[in-house]
Design an enzyme around this catalytic site. Structure first.
Site, short mmCIF file in Angstrom:
data_model
loop_
_atom_site.label_atom_id
_atom_site.label_comp_id
_atom_site.label_asym_id
_atom_site.label_seq_id
_atom_site.Cartn_x
_atom_site.Cartn_y
_atom_site.Cartn_z
N SER A 1 0.81 -1.22 0.00
CA SER A 1 0.00 0.00 0.00
C SER A 1 0.85 1.26 0.00
O SER A 1 0.35 2.33 -0.35
CB SER A 1 -0.95 0.01 1.21
OG SER A 1 -0.22 0.02 2.41
N HIS B 1 9.90 -1.48 1.60
CA HIS B 1 10.01 -1.64 3.05
C HIS B 1 9.89 -3.11 3.44
O HIS B 1 9.17 -3.87 2.82
CB HIS B 1 8.95 -0.82 3.80
CG HIS B 1 7.55 -1.03 3.31
ND1 HIS B 1 7.07 -0.42 2.17
CD2 HIS B 1 6.54 -1.78 3.79
CE1 HIS B 1 5.81 -0.79 1.98
NE2 HIS B 1 5.46 -1.63 2.94
P1 AMP Z 1 2.41 -2.27 2.87
O1 AMP Z 1 0.91 -2.48 2.94
O2 AMP Z 1 3.21 -3.53 2.82
O3 AMP Z 1 2.76 -1.30 1.78
O4 AMP Z 1 2.81 -1.63 4.27
C1 AMP Z 1 2.67 -0.27 4.54
C2 AMP Z 1 2.67 -0.12 6.02
O5 AMP Z 1 2.89 1.23 6.32
C3 AMP Z 1 1.34 -0.53 6.68
O6 AMP Z 1 1.56 -1.59 7.61
C4 AMP Z 1 0.88 0.75 7.38
O7 AMP Z 1 0.28 0.52 8.62
C5 AMP Z 1 2.19 1.51 7.52
N1 AMP Z 1 2.08 2.95 7.62
C6 AMP Z 1 1.31 3.76 6.86
N2 AMP Z 1 1.50 5.04 7.23
C7 AMP Z 1 2.40 5.03 8.24
C8 AMP Z 1 2.99 6.05 9.04
N3 AMP Z 1 2.71 7.35 8.88
N4 AMP Z 1 3.87 5.68 10.00
C9 AMP Z 1 4.17 4.38 10.18
N5 AMP Z 1 3.65 3.38 9.45
C10 AMP Z 1 2.78 3.70 8.49
#
Ligand code: AMP
Length: 114
Positions: free
Chosen positions: A95, A100
């Site tokens: 997302s 990461h």
């Molecule tokens: P992915 O779905 O693998 O792209 O993971 C994105 C992650 O970023 C998700 O687990 C979200 O909860 C996390 N995330 C989104 N915005 C933030 C933020 N501002 N600080 C820390 N984590 C975040």
């Protein structure tokens, strides 16, 4: 990239609970934890996802995984275990389009993931 959430966390323009930082990578707590412990480890340089990684990114990818290991130890997950995950693209559940690693632990994790 100014419109990238994680680049803005690297630039300290968006707050995050930072767990580890060096010249190449940054680790911080996930804002919506999927377990008692959930950290994200990112390269400081913008790469959209694993699919976009190039042979010259090999060193930083290695540093990312080693930092994920170190952060897991820092969070006290070394003995009990943990999962390190990279979600890639739509079906992978990605997302945020800045590469990461998730480091998740503190509870037994089911396999296969949903
Ligand atoms: P992915 O779905 O693998 O792209 O993971 C994105 C992650 O970023 C998700 O687990 C979200 O909860 C996390 N995330 C989104 N915005 C933030 C933020 N501002 N600080 C820390 N984590 C975040």
């Amino acid at each position: 990239m100014s419109d990238c959430l994680f680049c803005n966390i690297v630039a300290k323009k968006i707050p995050a609970e930072i767990l580890f930082e060096n010249a190449a990578v940054l680790a911080f707590r996930d804002i919506r934890p999927a377990g008692p412990q959930h950290a994200l480890v990112i390269p400081k340089a913008h790469v959209p996802g694993l699919r976009d990684s190039k042979p010259e990114d090999a060193a930083v990818l290695g540093l990312l995984v080693l930092a994920a290991r170190d952060v897991a130890e820092q969070l006290g997950l070394g003995e009990s275990g943990y999962r390190v995950v990279i979600n890639q693209g739509r079906d992978g559940g990605q997302s945020v389009f800045h590469l990461h690693c998730h480091v998740i632990g503190g509870r037994p994790l089911a396999w296969p993931p949903g």
